[in-house]
Design a protein around this motif. Structure first.
Motif, PDB file in Angstrom:
ATOM      1  N   GLY A  15       9.848   1.073 -21.222  1.00 20.77           N
ATOM      2  CA  GLY A  15       9.011   1.808 -22.159  1.00 20.77           C
ATOM      3  C   GLY A  15       7.616   1.237 -22.355  1.00 20.77           C
ATOM      4  O   GLY A  15       6.797   1.822 -23.063  1.00 20.77           O
ATOM      5  N   ALA A  51       9.986   7.906 -23.855  1.00 24.29           N
ATOM      6  CA  ALA A  51       9.000   8.462 -24.789  1.00 24.29           C
ATOM      7  C   ALA A  51       9.443   9.827 -25.306  1.00 24.29           C
ATOM      8  O   ALA A  51       9.334  10.108 -26.510  1.00 24.29           O
ATOM      9  CB  ALA A  51       7.638   8.572 -24.104  1.00 24.29           C
ATOM     10  N   ARG A 100      11.944   9.700 -27.951  1.00 27.50           N
ATOM     11  CA  ARG A 100      11.371   9.297 -29.238  1.00 27.50           C
ATOM     12  C   ARG A 100      10.501  10.405 -29.830  1.00 27.50           C
ATOM     13  O   ARG A 100       9.792  10.193 -30.805  1.00 27.50           O
ATOM     14  CB  ARG A 100      10.560   8.012 -29.065  1.00 27.50           C
ATOM     15  CG  ARG A 100      11.414   6.803 -28.734  1.00 27.50           C
ATOM     16  CD  ARG A 100      10.664   5.479 -28.807  1.00 27.50           C
ATOM     17  NE  ARG A 100       9.332   5.478 -28.233  1.00 27.50           N
ATOM     18  CZ  ARG A 100       9.022   5.147 -26.982  1.00 27.50           C
ATOM     19  NH1 ARG A 100       9.969   4.806 -26.138  1.00 27.50           N
ATOM     20  NH2 ARG A 100       7.771   5.163 -26.555  1.00 27.50           N
ATOM     21  N   MET A 106       7.940  11.987 -28.327  1.00 27.29           N
ATOM     22  CA  MET A 106       6.550  11.987 -27.863  1.00 27.29           C
ATOM     23  C   MET A 106       6.343  13.054 -26.799  1.00 27.29           C
ATOM     24  O   MET A 106       7.189  13.262 -25.944  1.00 27.29           O
ATOM     25  CB  MET A 106       6.183  10.610 -27.290  1.00 27.29           C
ATOM     26  CG  MET A 106       6.215   9.492 -28.312  1.00 27.29           C
ATOM     27  SD  MET A 106       6.016   7.836 -27.556  1.00 27.29           S
ATOM     28  CE  MET A 106       4.291   7.883 -27.111  1.00 27.29           C
ATOM     29  N   GLU A 148       0.714  12.204 -26.984  1.00 30.18           N
ATOM     30  CA  GLU A 148       1.093  10.902 -27.525  1.00 30.18           C
ATOM     31  C   GLU A 148       1.324   9.879 -26.403  1.00 30.18           C
ATOM     32  O   GLU A 148       0.967   8.710 -26.535  1.00 30.18           O
ATOM     33  CB  GLU A 148       2.359  11.018 -28.385  1.00 30.18           C
ATOM     34  CG  GLU A 148       2.191  11.859 -29.635  1.00 30.18           C
ATOM     35  CD  GLU A 148       2.339  13.374 -29.386  1.00 30.18           C
ATOM     36  OE1 GLU A 148       1.964  14.138 -30.289  1.00 30.18           O
ATOM     37  OE2 GLU A 148       2.809  13.780 -28.299  1.00 30.18           O
ATOM     38  N   ILE A 149       1.916  10.336 -25.311  1.00 27.87           N
ATOM     39  CA  ILE A 149       2.159   9.445 -24.170  1.00 27.87           C
ATOM     40  C   ILE A 149       0.828   8.967 -23.593  1.00 27.87           C
ATOM     41  O   ILE A 149       0.661   7.781 -23.301  1.00 27.87           O
ATOM     42  CB  ILE A 149       3.021  10.144 -23.100  1.00 27.87           C
ATOM     43  CG1 ILE A 149       4.436  10.378 -23.650  1.00 27.87           C
ATOM     44  CG2 ILE A 149       3.059   9.329 -21.805  1.00 27.87           C
ATOM     45  CD1 ILE A 149       5.297  11.301 -22.801  1.00 27.87           C
ATOM     46  N   ALA A 192      -0.635   6.356 -25.920  1.00 22.52           N
ATOM     47  CA  ALA A 192       0.136   5.114 -25.929  1.00 22.52           C
ATOM     48  C   ALA A 192       0.019   4.336 -24.615  1.00 22.52           C
ATOM     49  O   ALA A 192       0.094   3.109 -24.607  1.00 22.52           O
ATOM     50  CB  ALA A 192       1.609   5.423 -26.208  1.00 22.52           C
ATOM     51  N   CYS A 193      -0.188   5.063 -23.516  1.00 28.12           N
ATOM     52  CA  CYS A 193      -0.184   4.414 -22.192  1.00 28.12           C
ATOM     53  C   CYS A 193      -1.564   4.258 -21.582  1.00 28.12           C
ATOM     54  O   CYS A 193      -1.695   3.723 -20.480  1.00 28.12           O
ATOM     55  CB  CYS A 193       0.716   5.208 -21.242  1.00 28.12           C
ATOM     56  SG  CYS A 193       2.447   5.168 -21.737  1.00 28.12           S
TER      57      CYS A 193
END
Length: 185
Positions: free
Chosen positions: A27, A146, A149, A151, A155-156, A159-160
Protein backbone atom coordinates in the motif's frame (compact mmCIF):
# COMPACT_ATOMS: atom_id res chain seq x y z
CA UNK A 1 -0.28 -2.25 -30.80
CA UNK A 2 -0.52 -5.01 -28.29
CA UNK A 3 1.74 -5.95 -25.45
CA UNK A 4 3.36 -9.40 -25.66
CA UNK A 5 1.50 -12.26 -24.03
CA UNK A 6 2.21 -12.30 -20.28
CA UNK A 7 3.73 -8.80 -20.26
CA UNK A 8 1.20 -7.28 -17.84
CA UNK A 9 1.46 -10.16 -15.36
CA UNK A 10 5.27 -10.02 -15.49
CA UNK A 11 5.17 -6.24 -15.00
CA UNK A 12 2.99 -6.66 -11.91
CA UNK A 13 5.39 -9.25 -10.45
CA UNK A 14 8.44 -7.10 -11.19
CA UNK A 15 6.80 -4.03 -9.65
CA UNK A 16 6.05 -5.97 -6.46
CA UNK A 17 9.63 -7.33 -6.40
CA UNK A 18 11.21 -3.89 -6.79
CA UNK A 19 8.92 -2.41 -4.16
CA UNK A 20 10.01 -5.15 -1.71
CA UNK A 21 13.67 -4.34 -2.46
CA UNK A 22 12.88 -0.74 -1.49
CA UNK A 23 11.22 -1.89 1.75
CA UNK A 24 7.73 -0.81 0.70
CA UNK A 25 4.51 -2.56 1.62
CA UNK A 26 1.87 -3.14 -1.04
CA UNK A 27 0.00 0.00 0.00
CA UNK A 28 3.00 2.34 0.14
CA UNK A 29 3.44 4.94 -2.59
CA UNK A 30 6.60 4.59 -4.68
CA UNK A 31 8.99 7.49 -5.03
CA UNK A 32 10.34 7.07 -8.55
CA UNK A 33 13.32 9.18 -7.47
CA UNK A 34 14.10 6.62 -4.74
CA UNK A 35 13.75 3.86 -7.33
CA UNK A 36 16.15 5.75 -9.61
CA UNK A 37 18.67 6.01 -6.74
CA UNK A 38 18.23 2.29 -6.06
CA UNK A 39 18.97 1.55 -9.73
CA UNK A 40 21.96 3.93 -9.81
CA UNK A 41 20.22 6.36 -12.17
CA UNK A 42 20.69 10.10 -11.66
CA UNK A 43 17.68 12.38 -12.24
CA UNK A 44 18.55 15.78 -13.70
CA UNK A 45 16.19 18.67 -14.39
CA UNK A 46 16.67 20.07 -17.90
CA UNK A 47 16.79 23.59 -16.47
CA UNK A 48 20.14 22.73 -14.92
CA UNK A 49 21.44 22.07 -18.45
CA UNK A 50 19.79 24.82 -20.50
CA UNK A 51 17.93 28.06 -19.81
CA UNK A 52 14.31 27.61 -18.77
CA UNK A 53 13.34 30.09 -21.48
CA UNK A 54 14.55 27.64 -24.15
CA UNK A 55 12.31 24.94 -22.69
CA UNK A 56 9.38 27.35 -22.64
CA UNK A 57 10.06 28.27 -26.28
CA UNK A 58 10.14 24.59 -27.26
CA UNK A 59 6.84 24.12 -25.44
CA UNK A 60 5.30 27.04 -27.35
CA UNK A 61 6.56 25.66 -30.67
CA UNK A 62 5.44 22.08 -30.03
CA UNK A 63 3.57 21.25 -26.84
CA UNK A 64 4.82 18.10 -25.09
CA UNK A 65 7.70 17.68 -27.56
CA UNK A 66 9.97 16.95 -24.58
CA UNK A 67 8.98 15.26 -21.37
CA UNK A 68 12.05 13.24 -20.38
CA UNK A 69 15.01 11.48 -21.94
CA UNK A 70 17.61 8.94 -20.85
CA UNK A 71 21.31 9.23 -21.56
CA UNK A 72 24.24 6.99 -20.79
CA UNK A 73 27.44 8.87 -20.06
CA UNK A 74 30.61 7.11 -18.93
CA UNK A 75 28.64 4.01 -17.95
CA UNK A 76 26.06 5.85 -15.83
CA UNK A 77 22.45 6.50 -16.78
CA UNK A 78 20.85 9.93 -16.46
CA UNK A 79 17.18 10.78 -16.83
CA UNK A 80 16.64 14.39 -17.84
CA UNK A 81 13.20 15.73 -16.92
CA UNK A 82 11.19 18.71 -18.05
CA UNK A 83 10.57 21.10 -15.11
CA UNK A 84 7.56 22.55 -16.94
CA UNK A 85 5.59 19.36 -16.26
CA UNK A 86 3.52 18.98 -13.07
CA UNK A 87 5.02 16.69 -10.41
CA UNK A 88 2.63 13.82 -11.17
CA UNK A 89 3.51 13.92 -14.85
CA UNK A 90 7.23 14.09 -14.04
CA UNK A 91 6.80 10.95 -11.91
CA UNK A 92 5.22 9.17 -14.89
CA UNK A 93 7.97 10.39 -17.20
CA UNK A 94 10.69 9.16 -14.83
CA UNK A 95 8.92 5.80 -14.38
CA UNK A 96 8.69 5.50 -18.17
CA UNK A 97 12.41 6.15 -18.63
CA UNK A 98 13.36 3.77 -15.80
CA UNK A 99 11.14 1.15 -17.44
CA UNK A 100 13.18 1.40 -20.64
CA UNK A 101 16.29 0.63 -18.57
CA UNK A 102 14.67 -2.18 -16.56
CA UNK A 103 13.32 -3.75 -19.76
CA UNK A 104 16.78 -3.37 -21.34
CA UNK A 105 15.46 -1.49 -24.35
CA UNK A 106 18.03 -0.40 -26.89
CA UNK A 107 17.98 3.15 -28.23
CA UNK A 108 18.55 1.95 -31.76
CA UNK A 109 16.09 3.77 -33.97
CA UNK A 110 17.22 7.13 -35.38
CA UNK A 111 14.50 9.69 -36.06
CA UNK A 112 14.65 13.29 -37.14
CA UNK A 113 12.74 16.20 -35.60
CA UNK A 114 13.14 19.63 -37.17
CA UNK A 115 16.37 18.53 -38.81
CA UNK A 116 17.88 17.19 -35.58
CA UNK A 117 18.54 13.43 -35.40
CA UNK A 118 17.87 11.62 -32.14
CA UNK A 119 17.81 8.03 -31.00
CA UNK A 120 14.64 6.42 -29.77
CA UNK A 121 13.07 3.03 -29.15
CA UNK A 122 10.75 1.08 -31.36
CA UNK A 123 7.02 1.92 -30.92
CA UNK A 124 6.32 -1.42 -29.23
CA UNK A 125 9.07 -0.66 -26.70
CA UNK A 126 7.54 2.74 -26.01
CA UNK A 127 4.22 1.02 -25.32
CA UNK A 128 5.93 -1.45 -22.99
CA UNK A 129 7.71 1.34 -21.08
CA UNK A 130 4.46 3.25 -20.68
CA UNK A 131 2.62 0.18 -19.39
CA UNK A 132 5.45 -0.88 -17.07
CA UNK A 133 5.94 2.66 -15.76
CA UNK A 134 2.30 2.86 -14.73
CA UNK A 135 2.56 -0.55 -13.09
CA UNK A 136 5.66 0.46 -11.14
CA UNK A 137 3.89 3.47 -9.67
CA UNK A 138 0.48 1.86 -9.20
CA UNK A 139 0.65 -1.93 -9.08
CA UNK A 140 -2.61 -3.81 -8.76
CA UNK A 141 -2.12 -4.73 -5.05
CA UNK A 142 -1.70 -1.03 -4.17
CA UNK A 143 -4.80 -0.10 -6.17
CA UNK A 144 -6.86 -2.88 -4.64
CA UNK A 145 -5.76 -1.90 -1.12
CA UNK A 146 -6.70 1.73 -1.83
CA UNK A 147 -10.06 0.78 -3.34
CA UNK A 148 -10.88 -1.36 -0.30
CA UNK A 149 -10.27 1.73 1.83
CA UNK A 150 -12.79 3.63 -0.30
CA UNK A 151 -10.27 5.58 -2.36
CA UNK A 152 -10.94 6.41 -5.99
CA UNK A 153 -8.55 7.68 -8.68
CA UNK A 154 -8.47 11.26 -7.35
CA UNK A 155 -7.48 10.17 -3.84
CA UNK A 156 -5.03 7.57 -5.16
CA UNK A 157 -3.33 10.19 -7.36
CA UNK A 158 -2.94 12.56 -4.41
CA UNK A 159 -1.68 9.84 -2.06
CA UNK A 160 0.78 8.36 -4.57
CA UNK A 161 2.09 11.52 -6.24
CA UNK A 162 0.90 10.59 -9.72
CA UNK A 163 -1.36 12.36 -12.17
CA UNK A 164 -5.08 11.81 -11.84
CA UNK A 165 -5.09 10.58 -15.45
CA UNK A 166 -2.57 7.85 -14.58
CA UNK A 167 -4.48 6.83 -11.47
CA UNK A 168 -7.76 6.68 -13.38
CA UNK A 169 -6.18 4.70 -16.22
CA UNK A 170 -4.61 2.10 -13.91
CA UNK A 171 -7.71 1.94 -11.69
CA UNK A 172 -9.92 1.16 -14.66
CA UNK A 173 -7.63 -1.06 -16.75
CA UNK A 174 -6.56 -3.37 -13.92
CA UNK A 175 -10.14 -4.38 -13.11
CA UNK A 176 -9.88 -2.81 -9.65
CA UNK A 177 -12.76 -0.42 -10.40
CA UNK A 178 -15.06 -3.30 -11.23
CA UNK A 179 -13.84 -5.37 -8.29
CA UNK A 180 -14.37 -2.44 -5.90
CA UNK A 181 -17.94 -1.89 -7.22
CA UNK A 182 -18.72 -5.60 -6.83
CA UNK A 183 -17.54 -5.65 -3.21
CA UNK A 184 -19.47 -2.53 -2.26
CA UNK A 185 -22.66 -3.58 -4.03
Amino acid sequence: MTLPRGFKANAEREAVRLRKELGLTEGDPLSVRNLADHLGVKIVSAESLIDLERLEELERLQAYAFSAATFEIAGRHYVVTNPLRPDGRQASDIAHELSHLLLKHDLSEVRELSGTPFRTCQPEEEEQATAFGGTLMLPRPLLLSAARRGMGPTEIAAACGVSEEMARYRYNTTGVAKQARTRSG
